[in-house]
Scaffold this motif. Structure first.
Motif, PDB file in Angstrom:
ATOM      1  N   ALA A  21      41.391   3.876 -50.375  1.00 35.03           N
ATOM      2  CA  ALA A  21      41.180   2.421 -50.432  1.00 35.03           C
ATOM      3  C   ALA A  21      41.236   1.829 -49.026  1.00 35.03           C
ATOM      4  O   ALA A  21      40.457   0.925 -48.705  1.00 35.03           O
ATOM      5  N   ARG A  22      42.108   2.324 -48.199  1.00 36.78           N
ATOM      6  CA  ARG A  22      42.172   1.850 -46.805  1.00 36.78           C
ATOM      7  C   ARG A  22      40.865   2.144 -46.074  1.00 36.78           C
ATOM      8  O   ARG A  22      40.396   1.332 -45.277  1.00 36.78           O
ATOM      9  N   GLU A  23      40.297   3.309 -46.335  1.00 41.89           N
ATOM     10  CA  GLU A  23      39.015   3.656 -45.700  1.00 41.89           C
ATOM     11  C   GLU A  23      37.898   2.737 -46.171  1.00 41.89           C
ATOM     12  O   GLU A  23      37.005   2.386 -45.396  1.00 41.89           O
ATOM     13  N   LEU A  24      37.929   2.352 -47.439  1.00 45.10           N
ATOM     14  CA  LEU A  24      36.866   1.540 -48.025  1.00 45.10           C
ATOM     15  C   LEU A  24      37.062   0.041 -47.825  1.00 45.10           C
ATOM     16  O   LEU A  24      36.112  -0.729 -48.004  1.00 45.10           O
ATOM     17  N   ALA A  25      38.265  -0.387 -47.484  1.00 46.98           N
ATOM     18  CA  ALA A  25      38.565  -1.820 -47.373  1.00 46.98           C
ATOM     19  C   ALA A  25      37.739  -2.461 -46.258  1.00 46.98           C
ATOM     20  O   ALA A  25      37.712  -1.961 -45.142  1.00 46.98           O
ATOM     21  N   PRO A  26      37.073  -3.563 -46.583  1.00 51.04           N
ATOM     22  CA  PRO A  26      36.293  -4.255 -45.557  1.00 51.04           C
ATOM     23  C   PRO A  26      37.201  -5.086 -44.651  1.00 51.04           C
ATOM     24  O   PRO A  26      38.374  -5.304 -44.950  1.00 51.04           O
ATOM     25  N   GLY A  27      36.649  -5.536 -43.569  1.00 44.05           N
ATOM     26  CA  GLY A  27      37.389  -6.449 -42.699  1.00 44.05           C
ATOM     27  C   GLY A  27      37.425  -5.982 -41.268  1.00 44.05           C
ATOM     28  O   GLY A  27      37.339  -4.800 -40.981  1.00 44.05           O
ATOM     29  N   ILE A  52      49.749  -0.759 -54.309  1.00 49.54           N
ATOM     30  CA  ILE A  52      49.801  -2.219 -54.280  1.00 49.54           C
ATOM     31  C   ILE A  52      49.085  -2.706 -53.027  1.00 49.54           C
ATOM     32  O   ILE A  52      49.015  -2.000 -52.021  1.00 49.54           O
ATOM     33  N   VAL A  53      48.547  -3.906 -53.128  1.00 50.88           N
ATOM     34  CA  VAL A  53      47.880  -4.538 -51.995  1.00 50.88           C
ATOM     35  C   VAL A  53      48.535  -5.898 -51.824  1.00 50.88           C
ATOM     36  O   VAL A  53      48.512  -6.718 -52.739  1.00 50.88           O
ATOM     37  N   THR A  54      49.136  -6.126 -50.664  1.00 50.95           N
ATOM     38  CA  THR A  54      49.933  -7.326 -50.469  1.00 50.95           C
ATOM     39  C   THR A  54      49.203  -8.485 -49.800  1.00 50.95           C
ATOM     40  O   THR A  54      49.733  -9.588 -49.776  1.00 50.95           O
ATOM     41  N   ALA A  55      48.022  -8.256 -49.283  1.00 52.84           N
ATOM     42  CA  ALA A  55      47.272  -9.358 -48.673  1.00 52.84           C
ATOM     43  C   ALA A  55      46.970 -10.401 -49.746  1.00 52.84           C
ATOM     44  O   ALA A  55      46.478 -10.059 -50.828  1.00 52.84           O
ATOM     45  N   PRO A  56      47.266 -11.670 -49.486  1.00 50.45           N
ATOM     46  CA  PRO A  56      47.098 -12.694 -50.516  1.00 50.45           C
ATOM     47  C   PRO A  56      45.648 -12.880 -50.975  1.00 50.45           C
ATOM     48  O   PRO A  56      45.402 -13.359 -52.074  1.00 50.45           O
ATOM     49  N   TYR A  57      44.704 -12.482 -50.170  1.00 50.01           N
ATOM     50  CA  TYR A  57      43.287 -12.646 -50.497  1.00 50.01           C
ATOM     51  C   TYR A  57      42.667 -11.369 -51.066  1.00 50.01           C
ATOM     52  O   TYR A  57      41.464 -11.298 -51.301  1.00 50.01           O
ATOM     53  N   ALA A  58      43.467 -10.346 -51.338  1.00 56.03           N
ATOM     54  CA  ALA A  58      42.957  -9.042 -51.773  1.00 56.03           C
ATOM     55  C   ALA A  58      42.182  -9.120 -53.082  1.00 56.03           C
ATOM     56  O   ALA A  58      41.166  -8.438 -53.242  1.00 56.03           O
ATOM     57  N   VAL A  59      42.622  -9.951 -54.013  1.00 61.22           N
ATOM     58  CA  VAL A  59      41.939 -10.056 -55.311  1.00 61.22           C
ATOM     59  C   VAL A  59      40.526 -10.590 -55.116  1.00 61.22           C
ATOM     60  O   VAL A  59      39.570 -10.073 -55.702  1.00 61.22           O
ATOM     61  N   VAL A  60      40.376 -11.595 -54.273  1.00 60.57           N
ATOM     62  CA  VAL A  60      39.051 -12.173 -54.023  1.00 60.57           C
ATOM     63  C   VAL A  60      38.142 -11.145 -53.366  1.00 60.57           C
ATOM     64  O   VAL A  60      36.978 -10.998 -53.742  1.00 60.57           O
ATOM     65  N   GLU A  90      38.435  -7.860 -53.557  1.00 57.48           N
ATOM     66  CA  GLU A  90      38.146  -6.804 -54.546  1.00 57.48           C
ATOM     67  C   GLU A  90      37.063  -7.241 -55.519  1.00 57.48           C
ATOM     68  O   GLU A  90      36.237  -6.435 -55.937  1.00 57.48           O
ATOM     69  N   GLN A  91      37.045  -8.517 -55.874  1.00 57.60           N
ATOM     70  CA  GLN A  91      36.025  -9.014 -56.798  1.00 57.60           C
ATOM     71  C   GLN A  91      34.640  -9.042 -56.165  1.00 57.60           C
ATOM     72  O   GLN A  91      33.638  -8.839 -56.842  1.00 57.60           O
ATOM     73  N   ASN A  92      34.579  -9.303 -54.868  1.00 58.55           N
ATOM     74  CA  ASN A  92      33.289  -9.450 -54.194  1.00 58.55           C
ATOM     75  C   ASN A  92      32.831  -8.221 -53.429  1.00 58.55           C
ATOM     76  O   ASN A  92      31.636  -8.018 -53.244  1.00 58.55           O
ATOM     77  N   GLN A  93      33.755  -7.445 -52.960  1.00 60.45           N
ATOM     78  CA  GLN A  93      33.442  -6.241 -52.186  1.00 60.45           C
ATOM     79  C   GLN A  93      34.486  -5.177 -52.516  1.00 60.45           C
ATOM     80  O   GLN A  93      35.390  -4.900 -51.733  1.00 60.45           O
ATOM     81  N   PRO A  94      34.369  -4.580 -53.698  1.00 61.95           N
ATOM     82  CA  PRO A  94      35.411  -3.676 -54.205  1.00 61.95           C
ATOM     83  C   PRO A  94      35.740  -2.527 -53.248  1.00 61.95           C
ATOM     84  O   PRO A  94      34.861  -1.968 -52.602  1.00 61.95           O
TER      85      PRO A  94
END
Length: 91
Positions: A29-35, A52-60, A62-66
């Motif tokens: 997931a770290r490899e695939l995470a955008p940003g 777990i993902v603690t960034a407060p914007y992670a859900v948004v 994940e919904q747009n760029q899984p």
């Protein structure tokens, strides 16, 4: 029917297998995470048998760029192998 000795061992074996699986999923997931800043990647953690993902914007994100779900789906065969390797359902 499952014997009591198997039932007694099952939680520990399953926890061990899922803890290893969580590490694999976290890493992918770290490899695939955008940003660009890396804050989202750094917020992906494996704790006990969970990711777990603690960034407060992670859900948004994940919904747009899984990134989390694709990591899990990509590794489902490896997770199944870990569960078998730890002998969770072998007895």
């Amino acid at each position: 029917m499952l014997g009591q000795s198997l039932l007694d061992k099952l939680p520990a074996q399953l926890d061990a297998a899922l803890a290893q699986a969580a590490i694999l999923v976290r890493d992918r997931a770290r490899e695939l995470a955008p940003g660009r800043s890396g804050k989202l990647r750094e917020s992906v953690k494996a704790e006990a048998n969970m990711v777990i993902v603690t960034a407060p914007y992670a859900v948004v994100v994940e919904q747009n760029q899984p990134f989390l779900r694709p990591a899990l789906l990509e590794l489902r065969g490896e997770i199944a192998r870990l569960i078998r390797e730890y002998g969770v359902f072998n007895e």
